[in-house]
Design a protein around this motif. Sequence first.
Motif, PDB file in Angstrom:
ATOM      1  N   TRP A   1       0.846  -1.193   0.000  1.00 28.93           N
ATOM      2  CA  TRP A   1       0.000   0.000   0.000  1.00 28.93           C
ATOM      3  C   TRP A   1       0.885   1.249   0.000  1.00 28.93           C
ATOM      4  O   TRP A   1       1.977   1.258   0.578  1.00 28.93           O
ATOM      5  CB  TRP A   1      -0.921   0.007   1.214  1.00 28.93           C
ATOM      6  CG  TRP A   1      -2.059  -0.980   1.101  1.00 28.93           C
ATOM      7  CD1 TRP A   1      -1.982  -2.285   0.713  1.00 28.93           C
ATOM      8  CD2 TRP A   1      -3.438  -0.739   1.394  1.00 28.93           C
ATOM      9  NE1 TRP A   1      -3.218  -2.872   0.743  1.00 28.93           N
ATOM     10  CE2 TRP A   1      -4.131  -1.943   1.149  1.00 28.93           C
ATOM     11  CE3 TRP A   1      -4.149   0.369   1.826  1.00 28.93           C
ATOM     12  CZ2 TRP A   1      -5.505  -2.071   1.342  1.00 28.93           C
ATOM     13  CZ3 TRP A   1      -5.515   0.254   2.026  1.00 28.93           C
ATOM     14  CH2 TRP A   1      -6.187  -0.941   1.778  1.00 28.93           C
ATOM     15  N   VAL A   2       0.390   2.295  -0.638  1.00 27.25           N
ATOM     16  CA  VAL A   2       1.158   3.531  -0.820  1.00 27.25           C
ATOM     17  C   VAL A   2       0.773   4.543   0.251  1.00 27.25           C
ATOM     18  O   VAL A   2      -0.414   4.735   0.544  1.00 27.25           O
ATOM     19  CB  VAL A   2       0.908   4.125  -2.224  1.00 27.25           C
ATOM     20  CG1 VAL A   2       1.732   5.390  -2.418  1.00 27.25           C
ATOM     21  CG2 VAL A   2       1.230   3.090  -3.294  1.00 27.25           C
TER      22      VAL A   2
ATOM     23  N   VAL B   1      -3.152   3.885   0.570  1.00 20.97           N
ATOM     24  CA  VAL B   1      -3.966   3.506  -0.587  1.00 20.97           C
ATOM     25  C   VAL B   1      -3.442   2.184  -1.142  1.00 20.97           C
ATOM     26  O   VAL B   1      -2.231   1.980  -1.252  1.00 20.97           O
ATOM     27  CB  VAL B   1      -3.919   4.600  -1.675  1.00 20.97           C
ATOM     28  CG1 VAL B   1      -4.799   4.217  -2.860  1.00 20.97           C
ATOM     29  CG2 VAL B   1      -4.349   5.945  -1.103  1.00 20.97           C
ATOM     30  N   SER B   2      -4.359   1.297  -1.493  1.00 20.32           N
ATOM     31  CA  SER B   2      -3.975  -0.005  -2.015  1.00 20.32           C
ATOM     32  C   SER B   2      -3.305   0.143  -3.379  1.00 20.32           C
ATOM     33  O   SER B   2      -3.509   1.146  -4.081  1.00 20.32           O
ATOM     34  CB  SER B   2      -5.198  -0.916  -2.134  1.00 20.32           C
ATOM     35  OG  SER B   2      -6.130  -0.386  -3.059  1.00 20.32           O
ATOM     36  N   PRO B   3      -2.498  -0.839  -3.793  1.00 23.56           N
ATOM     37  CA  PRO B   3      -1.788  -0.729  -5.079  1.00 23.56           C
ATOM     38  C   PRO B   3      -2.713  -0.521  -6.276  1.00 23.56           C
ATOM     39  O   PRO B   3      -2.333   0.140  -7.242  1.00 23.56           O
ATOM     40  CB  PRO B   3      -1.053  -2.070  -5.177  1.00 23.56           C
ATOM     41  CG  PRO B   3      -0.855  -2.495  -3.756  1.00 23.56           C
ATOM     42  CD  PRO B   3      -2.093  -2.027  -3.038  1.00 23.56           C
ATOM     43  N   ASP B   4      -3.940  -1.074  -6.217  1.00 24.16           N
ATOM     44  CA  ASP B   4      -4.881  -0.891  -7.326  1.00 24.16           C
ATOM     45  C   ASP B   4      -5.776   0.334  -7.132  1.00 24.16           C
ATOM     46  O   ASP B   4      -6.673   0.578  -7.935  1.00 24.16           O
ATOM     47  CB  ASP B   4      -5.739  -2.143  -7.519  1.00 24.16           C
ATOM     48  CG  ASP B   4      -6.548  -2.508  -6.276  1.00 24.16           C
ATOM     49  OD1 ASP B   4      -6.563  -1.710  -5.305  1.00 24.16           O
ATOM     50  OD2 ASP B   4      -7.154  -3.596  -6.262  1.00 24.16           O
ATOM     51  N   TYR B   5      -5.552   1.089  -6.073  1.00 17.45           N
ATOM     52  CA  TYR B   5      -6.299   2.321  -5.761  1.00 17.45           C
ATOM     53  C   TYR B   5      -7.787   2.082  -5.517  1.00 17.45           C
ATOM     54  O   TYR B   5      -8.582   3.021  -5.537  1.00 17.45           O
ATOM     55  CB  TYR B   5      -6.103   3.376  -6.855  1.00 17.45           C
ATOM     56  CG  TYR B   5      -4.753   4.041  -6.782  1.00 17.45           C
ATOM     57  CD1 TYR B   5      -4.589   5.249  -6.121  1.00 17.45           C
ATOM     58  CD2 TYR B   5      -3.635   3.428  -7.341  1.00 17.45           C
ATOM     59  CE1 TYR B   5      -3.343   5.845  -6.025  1.00 17.45           C
ATOM     60  CE2 TYR B   5      -2.377   4.012  -7.252  1.00 17.45           C
ATOM     61  CZ  TYR B   5      -2.241   5.222  -6.600  1.00 17.45           C
ATOM     62  OH  TYR B   5      -0.995   5.806  -6.500  1.00 17.45           O
ATOM     63  N   ARG B   6      -8.173   0.856  -5.236  1.00 14.89           N
ATOM     64  CA  ARG B   6      -9.582   0.579  -4.962  1.00 14.89           C
ATOM     65  C   ARG B   6      -9.931   0.752  -3.491  1.00 14.89           C
ATOM     66  O   ARG B   6     -11.099   0.901  -3.144  1.00 14.89           O
ATOM     67  CB  ARG B   6      -9.931  -0.849  -5.408  1.00 14.89           C
ATOM     68  CG  ARG B   6     -10.022  -1.022  -6.930  1.00 14.89           C
ATOM     69  CD  ARG B   6     -10.205  -2.480  -7.296  1.00 14.89           C
ATOM     70  NE  ARG B   6     -11.191  -3.127  -6.449  1.00 14.89           N
ATOM     71  CZ  ARG B   6     -11.201  -4.442  -6.192  1.00 14.89           C
ATOM     72  NH1 ARG B   6     -10.264  -5.224  -6.698  1.00 14.89           N
ATOM     73  NH2 ARG B   6     -12.135  -4.954  -5.424  1.00 14.89           N
TER      74      ARG B   6
ATOM     75  N   LEU C   1      -8.552  -7.460   3.843  1.00 13.61           N
ATOM     76  CA  LEU C   1      -8.434  -6.667   2.618  1.00 13.61           C
ATOM     77  C   LEU C   1      -7.259  -7.121   1.760  1.00 13.61           C
ATOM     78  O   LEU C   1      -7.252  -6.899   0.552  1.00 13.61           O
ATOM     79  CB  LEU C   1      -8.253  -5.185   2.957  1.00 13.61           C
ATOM     80  CG  LEU C   1      -9.488  -4.368   3.320  1.00 13.61           C
ATOM     81  CD1 LEU C   1      -9.066  -2.990   3.803  1.00 13.61           C
ATOM     82  CD2 LEU C   1     -10.434  -4.253   2.146  1.00 13.61           C
ATOM     83  N   LEU C   2      -6.283  -7.737   2.393  1.00 13.22           N
ATOM     84  CA  LEU C   2      -5.073  -8.143   1.695  1.00 13.22           C
ATOM     85  C   LEU C   2      -5.181  -9.545   1.095  1.00 13.22           C
ATOM     86  O   LEU C   2      -4.272  -9.981   0.396  1.00 13.22           O
ATOM     87  CB  LEU C   2      -3.871  -8.109   2.656  1.00 13.22           C
ATOM     88  CG  LEU C   2      -3.658  -6.796   3.420  1.00 13.22           C
ATOM     89  CD1 LEU C   2      -2.468  -6.923   4.348  1.00 13.22           C
ATOM     90  CD2 LEU C   2      -3.488  -5.635   2.456  1.00 13.22           C
TER      91      LEU C   2
ATOM     92  N   ALA D   1       2.965 -13.102   1.495  1.00 10.33           N
ATOM     93  CA  ALA D   1       1.645 -13.307   0.918  1.00 10.33           C
ATOM     94  C   ALA D   1       1.392 -12.352  -0.240  1.00 10.33           C
ATOM     95  O   ALA D   1       0.782 -12.722  -1.252  1.00 10.33           O
ATOM     96  CB  ALA D   1       0.569 -13.139   1.996  1.00 10.33           C
ATOM     97  N   ALA D   2       1.876 -11.094  -0.103  1.00  9.17           N
ATOM     98  CA  ALA D   2       1.697 -10.112  -1.175  1.00  9.17           C
ATOM     99  C   ALA D   2       2.470 -10.521  -2.422  1.00  9.17           C
ATOM    100  O   ALA D   2       1.970 -10.401  -3.544  1.00  9.17           O
ATOM    101  CB  ALA D   2       2.129  -8.730  -0.701  1.00  9.17           C
TER     102      ALA D   2
END
Length: 271
Positions: free
Chosen positions: A44-45, A58-63, A111-112, A247-248
């Motif tokens: 996450w950013v 913010v998640s990598p896919d911005y969702r 969420l992950l 896991a990521a």
Amino acid sequence: MTDPYLHTRANSPHGTIWFETQPRYLAGRGDPRHITQALRAAGWVNRSDPDFPHVLLVSPDYRHSVVLEPDPEPYGAWWRIRGQEEDGRRWYTEFGAHTPVEILAHLTDALLQPAPEQTPPVWSPLTAAGWSYERDEHGNEIARHPDGILSLERWSVEPGETFHWRAQAAVPNGGGGFRRIWHAYLDEQMPPHLIAAFTGALADAEPVQRGMYDVPHSHLVTQEQRGPQGEQLAASHEVRLKAVRAAARKARRTAALTTAAPAAPAAGRAR
């Protein structure tokens, strides 16, 4: 860990004597890095403003986004989470200041992970832990902890309207009402497994580590000087982060293999 010569709570867990605290849902907020560092380990950013007292991830896919923003109001939301599903559905959830991070982390950890094929149950883990359960003629549902302080409710303001989820810890104020310790609001539009992840955490009776009196209501909890201390807590946290990173990486590899289109066979030249 920050500069050890500068006095700050961010130097925990090394600068604190820890006490095993129970019940966990009355143990206070805890260290937010239990959540924020896990999200960052997952890629996450950090979009926080360094000059404003908040954390925005913010998640990598911005969702999805998670905001930690201290609010001085007793009923304010310290944690706010927003999401958008692949079908376009948007959802929102919020949590009060004294929501223990160990409980909230069940949701942020979910969420992950990919959504499970079958949604975990919501009510049965609570009733198995001794909670009461009621459902009225309008479909409203409520479960209460045996001590009467913690409750979970799925309710609609008017029959036929959208349902909402609400969890709260509250104690009588002496005037016939209640004084809220912490609250959680969850949107019915949330993926069911995320709701189940949070509500299932409410049934967990495992104690957590807190500093002496570093709880919202010390008379409601039991604290004993035992359990893991500074180095052990730091090591356990690092194990957690390593597991999240692994896991990521696995999820990214799986996604890359799934989305990679197979090469089309070369067409033969017509003769």
